[in-house]
Design a protein around this motif. Structure first.
Motif, PDB file in Angstrom:
ATOM      1  N   HIS A 111      84.750  20.927  55.417  1.00 45.74           N
ATOM      2  CA  HIS A 111      85.793  21.273  54.442  1.00 45.74           C
ATOM      3  C   HIS A 111      85.724  22.750  54.067  1.00 45.74           C
ATOM      4  N   PHE A 112      85.380  23.592  55.053  1.00 47.78           N
ATOM      5  CA  PHE A 112      85.175  24.996  54.737  1.00 47.78           C
ATOM      6  C   PHE A 112      86.472  25.700  54.345  1.00 47.78           C
ATOM      7  N   ILE A 113      87.643  25.165  54.748  1.00 52.16           N
ATOM      8  CA  ILE A 113      88.902  25.808  54.370  1.00 52.16           C
ATOM      9  C   ILE A 113      89.478  25.209  53.075  1.00 52.16           C
ATOM     10  N   THR A 114      88.816  24.170  52.545  1.00 53.96           N
ATOM     11  CA  THR A 114      89.262  23.572  51.290  1.00 53.96           C
ATOM     12  C   THR A 114      88.885  24.494  50.131  1.00 53.96           C
ATOM     13  N   PRO A 115      89.783  24.711  49.158  1.00 56.59           N
ATOM     14  CA  PRO A 115      89.430  25.524  47.984  1.00 56.59           C
ATOM     15  C   PRO A 115      88.132  25.040  47.355  1.00 56.59           C
ATOM     16  N   SER A 116      87.333  25.975  46.883  1.00 57.77           N
ATOM     17  CA  SER A 116      85.979  25.658  46.427  1.00 57.77           C
ATOM     18  C   SER A 116      85.963  24.617  45.307  1.00 57.77           C
ATOM     19  N   ASP A 117      86.924  24.674  44.379  1.00 60.31           N
ATOM     20  CA  ASP A 117      86.918  23.701  43.288  1.00 60.31           C
ATOM     21  C   ASP A 117      87.189  22.286  43.792  1.00 60.31           C
ATOM     22  N   GLN A 118      88.104  22.171  44.770  1.00 59.91           N
ATOM     23  CA  GLN A 118      88.372  20.856  45.355  1.00 59.91           C
ATOM     24  C   GLN A 118      87.179  20.369  46.176  1.00 59.91           C
ATOM     25  N   ARG A 119      86.573  21.302  46.918  1.00 54.64           N
ATOM     26  CA  ARG A 119      85.404  20.926  47.718  1.00 54.64           C
ATOM     27  C   ARG A 119      84.260  20.458  46.823  1.00 54.64           C
ATOM     28  N   ASN A 120      84.028  21.130  45.727  1.00 55.56           N
ATOM     29  CA  ASN A 120      82.958  20.727  44.807  1.00 55.56           C
ATOM     30  C   ASN A 120      83.249  19.362  44.197  1.00 55.56           C
ATOM     31  N   ALA A 121      84.541  19.109  43.893  1.00 54.42           N
ATOM     32  CA  ALA A 121      84.905  17.796  43.341  1.00 54.42           C
ATOM     33  C   ALA A 121      84.670  16.693  44.365  1.00 54.42           C
ATOM     34  N   LEU A 122      85.039  16.954  45.634  1.00 52.77           N
ATOM     35  CA  LEU A 122      84.819  15.977  46.700  1.00 52.77           C
ATOM     36  C   LEU A 122      83.343  15.660  46.862  1.00 52.77           C
ATOM     37  N   MET A 123      82.528  16.703  46.904  1.00 50.78           N
ATOM     38  CA  MET A 123      81.098  16.499  47.117  1.00 50.78           C
ATOM     39  C   MET A 123      80.448  15.844  45.908  1.00 50.78           C
ATOM     40  N   GLY A 124      80.927  16.185  44.715  1.00 54.18           N
ATOM     41  CA  GLY A 124      80.380  15.541  43.524  1.00 54.18           C
ATOM     42  C   GLY A 124      80.662  14.053  43.497  1.00 54.18           C
ATOM     43  N   SER A 125      81.893  13.679  43.858  1.00 53.81           N
ATOM     44  CA  SER A 125      82.256  12.261  43.911  1.00 53.81           C
ATOM     45  C   SER A 125      81.447  11.526  44.974  1.00 53.81           C
ATOM     46  N   ALA A 126      81.270  12.161  46.133  1.00 57.56           N
ATOM     47  CA  ALA A 126      80.502  11.534  47.213  1.00 57.56           C
ATOM     48  C   ALA A 126      79.037  11.382  46.820  1.00 57.56           C
ATOM     49  N   ARG A 127      78.483  12.373  46.126  1.00 53.82           N
ATOM     50  CA  ARG A 127      77.081  12.287  45.711  1.00 53.82           C
ATOM     51  C   ARG A 127      76.868  11.151  44.707  1.00 53.82           C
ATOM     52  N   GLN A 128      77.809  10.971  43.801  1.00 53.31           N
ATOM     53  CA  GLN A 128      77.707   9.867  42.850  1.00 53.31           C
ATOM     54  C   GLN A 128      77.755   8.510  43.565  1.00 53.31           C
ATOM     55  N   GLU A 129      78.651   8.405  44.543  1.00 52.60           N
ATOM     56  CA  GLU A 129      78.750   7.159  45.311  1.00 52.60           C
ATOM     57  C   GLU A 129      77.479   6.914  46.107  1.00 52.60           C
ATOM     58  N   PHE A 130      76.943   7.975  46.718  1.00 55.25           N
ATOM     59  CA  PHE A 130      75.707   7.857  47.490  1.00 55.25           C
ATOM     60  C   PHE A 130      74.557   7.406  46.594  1.00 55.25           C
ATOM     61  N   ASP A 131      74.427   8.007  45.406  1.00 59.06           N
ATOM     62  CA  ASP A 131      73.351   7.642  44.489  1.00 59.06           C
ATOM     63  C   ASP A 131      73.490   6.189  44.036  1.00 59.06           C
ATOM     64  N   ARG A 132      74.719   5.755  43.784  1.00 58.33           N
ATOM     65  CA  ARG A 132      74.945   4.360  43.378  1.00 58.33           C
ATOM     66  C   ARG A 132      74.490   3.390  44.465  1.00 58.33           C
ATOM     67  N   ILE A 133      74.834   3.726  45.712  1.00 55.88           N
ATOM     68  CA  ILE A 133      74.475   2.857  46.843  1.00 55.88           C
ATOM     69  C   ILE A 133      72.968   2.811  47.034  1.00 55.88           C
ATOM     70  N   GLU A 134      72.319   3.971  46.974  1.00 62.78           N
ATOM     71  CA  GLU A 134      70.871   4.004  47.177  1.00 62.78           C
ATOM     72  C   GLU A 134      70.141   3.265  46.061  1.00 62.78           C
ATOM     73  N   LYS A 135      70.654   3.348  44.846  1.00 64.88           N
ATOM     74  CA  LYS A 135      70.052   2.607  43.739  1.00 64.88           C
ATOM     75  C   LYS A 135      70.164   1.105  43.989  1.00 64.88           C
ATOM     76  N   GLY A 136      71.337   0.671  44.447  1.00 62.76           N
ATOM     77  CA  GLY A 136      71.518  -0.743  44.776  1.00 62.76           C
ATOM     78  C   GLY A 136      70.654  -1.180  45.938  1.00 62.76           C
ATOM     79  N   ARG A 137      70.513  -0.308  46.946  1.00 71.37           N
ATOM     80  CA  ARG A 137      69.709  -0.651  48.120  1.00 71.37           C
ATOM     81  C   ARG A 137      68.240  -0.868  47.743  1.00 71.37           C
ATOM     82  N   LYS A 138      67.725  -0.001  46.858  1.00 75.43           N
ATOM     83  CA  LYS A 138      66.333  -0.135  46.428  1.00 75.43           C
ATOM     84  C   LYS A 138      66.132  -1.394  45.602  1.00 75.43           C
ATOM     85  N   ALA A 139      67.135  -1.738  44.798  1.00 70.57           N
ATOM     86  CA  ALA A 139      67.021  -2.936  43.962  1.00 70.57           C
ATOM     87  C   ALA A 139      67.056  -4.213  44.800  1.00 70.57           C
TER      88      ALA A 139
END
Length: 433
Positions: free
Chosen positions: A92-120
């Motif tokens: 997403h290198f051509i995506t505006p930085s604010d949109q790119r940060n929002a995308l990555m922030g949302s993905a990181r939250q989803e990833f953390d949720r999944i990993e927490k569930g996987r460990k449980a």
């Protein structure tokens, strides 16, 4: 509607989506009763961060619901955190930085949720007994799929990085145990189809796992469709590979009633390489008497060895696919072709014309190359796909362009099916588009 025969009410429910089933059941008590067994999709999906095995177990113990499940798909794939986050900014290198940060922030939250569930929840093999009890109580279970390469998530960024093979991680010892648990759960179940899209090949080298699979894979006796993609990157040396291939062959020969068979090799340590395979070592003189569809991908072999294996199935084989996408990323050319370390493709395809008299379709995809580059007989091709594995036509991929010297396989298919001159001239014409 209460006055309609139960058979007609069942017919109505059979054409409803899950949301409509729930709504229709709320109309009357009779509709609620008839529609109870239509609450569930016939395909059950299990992921590693939810209590899906408990849910499947509960369904299997319910007299009215257990007959609804006909297929199970188990998602075992995991993302490598650091590889995923280092790859995603480049996508997403051509995506505006604010949109790119929002995308990555949302993905990181989803990833953390999944990993927490996987460990449980813990790894699948800890629920082996529950999984076996559930599967054995499902009277209509016919299809099972295990996937490491498809992403069941709705987050777009996570789905994108999952398409990159280097972003997937595999805990090999845990994977052995998970796969052992699944084949243990299928003991005695007459499956019709079985699919795994990343199976560590070395599992068939290790004595305990090999014996376990041979003991519990007797359900393969009823299989009509078998789709195996092997990962040979855990093998060390030719001796290790020989034992693994020998063990794999014992399992494959249990599936005597196969009609559709795909055997692919995806070496994750070197995405462009092919696995050196001897069909004589894998199958000896074994033949699938009912085989109509065959796909071979990512193999390096001798021409005569491959030709002899195909010729044994000449009485039934209708459709043949050689090669495939392999481990190519979505923007890359197909990588999963065929390599001949002895012989030529011209000799191979010429021989197949007489040895496969019932063949109706031939499809080639990926990088095809034979050895001895300094000889006039050397051949190298890069085929882009024309159809998917269900033989449905595909649009020409976006990555196809003349600079990559990609071609389609139509001239070779015509040559094998109908004869004529070997298609060198036709390839030159294709390069000029």
């Amino acid at each position: 509607m209460d006055t309609l025969p139960v058979e007609l009410l069942r017919l109505v429910f059979s054409h409803c989506d899950p949301k409509s089933v729930r709504s229709l059941r709320q109309v009357t008590r009779i509709l609620a009763d008839v529609g109870y067994e239509y609450l569930l999709s016939p395909k059950f999906t299990a992921v590693g961060w939810r209590n899906d095995i408990d849910r499947l177990h509960s369904i299997a113990l319910n007299d009215r619901l257990r007959g609804s499940i006909t297929s199970i798909c188990i998602f075992l794939g995991e993302l490598s955190y650091y590889d995923a986050w280092s790859t995603s900014p480049f996508q997403h290198f051509i995506t505006p930085s604010d949109q790119r940060n929002a995308l990555m922030g949302s993905a990181r939250q989803e990833f953390d949720r999944i990993e927490k569930g996987r460990k449980a929840i813990g790894p699948l093999y800890l629920r082996a007994d529950d999984l076996r009890e559930a599967c054995s109580a499902l009277p209509n279970l016919k299809d099972l799929e295990i996937t490491f390469t498809r992403c069941p998530l709705e987050n777009d960024l996570l789905r994108e990085v999952f398409d990159s093979p280097n972003c997937r991680k595999l805990d090999r010892p845990q994977t052995y145990s998970n796969l052992d648990a699944i084949i243990f759960a299928l003991h005695g179940i007459p499956l019709l189809s079985f699919k795994v899209d990343r199976m560590p090949l070395e599992i068939f080298r290790l004595p305990h796992h090999r014996t376990h699979w041979y003991t519990h894979a007797q359900s393969f006796n009823a299989l009509h469709s078998l789709n195996l993609t092997l990962d040979p990157s855990g093998l060390q040396g030719p001796g290790s590979a020989f034992r693994a291939v020998n063990g794999l062959g014992r399992i494959l020969q249990l599936a005597k009633q196969l009609r559709k068979f795909k055997l692919a090799f995806h070496p994750y340590t070197s995405e462009n390489s092919k696995f050196a395979l001897s069909f004589r070592e894998l199958f000896y003189d074994f033949t699938y008497k009912q085989l109509t569809d065959l796909t071979l991908e990512g193999v390096s072999c001798e021409e005569d060895d491959l030709k002899d294996f195909l010729a044994r199935h000449g009485a039934t084989l209708l459709r043949l696919r050689l090669g495939g996408r392999g481990l190519a990323k979505p923007v890359e050319v197909s990588l999963g072709g065929i390599h001949l370390y002895e012989g030529t493709f011209k000799s191979l395809f010429t021989g197949l014309r007489a040895k496969l008299p019932k063949l109706e379709r031939l499809h080639l995809e990926g990088i095809f190359e034979c050895e001895h580059q300094d000889l006039p007989s050397h051949e190298a091709y890069n085929f882009y796909p024309l159809t998917n594995e269900n033989w449905e036509e595909l649009p020409r991929p976006r990555w196809v362009r003349s600079s990559r010297r990609t071609i389609n396989c139509q001239p070779f298919e015509h040559y094998v099916l109908f004869g004529g001159p070997y298609p060198k001239t036709a390839l030159v014409e294709q390069d000029d588009y």
